[in-house]
Write an enzyme that holds these catalytic residues in place. Sequence first.
Site, PDB file in Angstrom:
ATOM      1  N   CYS A 114      -0.410   4.064   2.201  1.00  0.00           N
ATOM      2  CA  CYS A 114      -0.044   3.923   3.549  1.00  0.00           C
ATOM      3  C   CYS A 114       1.187   4.131   3.999  1.00  0.00           C
ATOM      4  O   CYS A 114       1.543   4.849   4.862  1.00  0.00           O
ATOM      5  CB  CYS A 114      -0.636   2.565   3.972  1.00  0.00           C
ATOM      6  SG  CYS A 114      -2.060   1.816   3.524  1.00  0.00           S
ATOM      7  N   ASP A 115       2.090   3.802   3.149  1.00  0.00           N
ATOM      8  CA  ASP A 115       3.509   3.578   3.754  1.00  0.00           C
ATOM      9  C   ASP A 115       4.396   4.330   2.830  1.00  0.00           C
ATOM     10  O   ASP A 115       5.696   4.605   3.217  1.00  0.00           O
ATOM     11  CB  ASP A 115       3.963   2.285   3.545  1.00  0.00           C
ATOM     12  CG  ASP A 115       3.233   1.230   4.590  1.00  0.00           C
ATOM     13  OD1 ASP A 115       2.645   1.636   5.501  1.00  0.00           O
ATOM     14  OD2 ASP A 115       3.155   0.132   4.231  1.00  0.00           O
ATOM     15  N   CYS A 164       0.988  -1.251   0.054  1.00  0.00           N
ATOM     16  CA  CYS A 164       0.207   0.184  -0.011  1.00  0.00           C
ATOM     17  C   CYS A 164       0.911   1.037  -0.053  1.00  0.00           C
ATOM     18  O   CYS A 164       1.450   1.849   0.844  1.00  0.00           O
ATOM     19  CB  CYS A 164      -0.939   0.003   0.967  1.00  0.00           C
ATOM     20  SG  CYS A 164      -1.895   1.391   1.303  1.00  0.00           S
TER      21      CYS A 164
END
Length: 321
Positions: free
Chosen positions: A144-145, A141
Amino acid sequence: MSNQPEHIKTLIIGSGPAGYTAAIYAARADLKPVVYTGLEPGGQLTTTTEVDNFPGYPDGVDGPTMMVQLQQQAERFGTDVRIGMATAVHFSEEVGGLHQVTIDNEKELLAETVIISTGATAKYLGLPSEQRLRGGGVSACAVCDGFFYKGQDVAIVGGGDTAAEEATYLANICNKVTMLVRKDQMRASKAMQHRVTSTPNIDLRYNTEIDEVLGEQVVEGLRMVNNQTGEKEEIAITGLFIAIGHKPNTDIFKGQLDMDEAGYLITEGKSTKTNLPGVFASGDVQDKEYRQAVTAAGTGCMAALDAERYLATVESVEVQA
Ligand code: NDP
């Protein structure tokens, strides 16, 4: 122990942000929700480290902590959270009919309404070095990261819309993005492909696959292989993003609920209604496009409100009858 099926007013299958948010709303509306957690209590977020993009956490929160807090919030209003996996379903097609659900192949439930929040599972390549470094620089992701790799060199695998979108997202944050596409063309839409090819810091490699992810504790590099020539090349990177698709967790619903060709549940209009009365779907199991914790939570809320309205309609019909 009685073999009689247990009667449940509101059954929630799955315990990610969608399932727990549905539980919070359902419990507060006195719908007596029971959540079955599934095999991965807390869902996909328990496999991430820092969550920095969920509103209300100015300093971020780690995924497992956030999921424990969501569970506690659901339990505070009386949600019954149980460990267990729905292994078979036989949904009623009648308005007001009871839905049969089997848990762990043995326990039988009859639910007045069911909210499905079973999520989707990111696909990985399956290389041992990739699996070892999940959480150590390998992620599925970028949204997300990606931020953790600000100004650094990263790589992404995949040639679909997700990979193209995430590559351009990463290119905004990172120094350089090497994009590995296994064929000589991308599957992504032409518009997305154009975005990739016109972004100067994306190094697009066709016919290229990962031979090995390098690094012991954290990702330090990548050995790539050209699948036409067999030529190998090593590059230094700190983050590797796998964007080769997700698999919605819908196998047990096949033949009963409408799905698209990839297996995502189809919901009606802006609602969380499936094709069967009293069965609702929220979170990634019905969303292949946004797939964020906050959007999953939003649809969990919607599912609880839809379930509440459905039960109210059924009860008013019963009163009149
Ligand atoms: P897709 O299934 O569309 O694409 C997966 C990609 O990963 C393909 O390029 C595929 O290669 C590649 N791949 C699969 N397995 C491997 C492997 N083992 N090694 C290397 N590469 C591999 O998945 P997406 O997640 O990209 O998209 C899913 C759906 O969501 C699509 O319908 C897409 O259009 C949609 N979507 C829409 C968005 C939007 O509209 N903004 C954003 C994101 C997704 P190959 O082509 O060779 O099979």
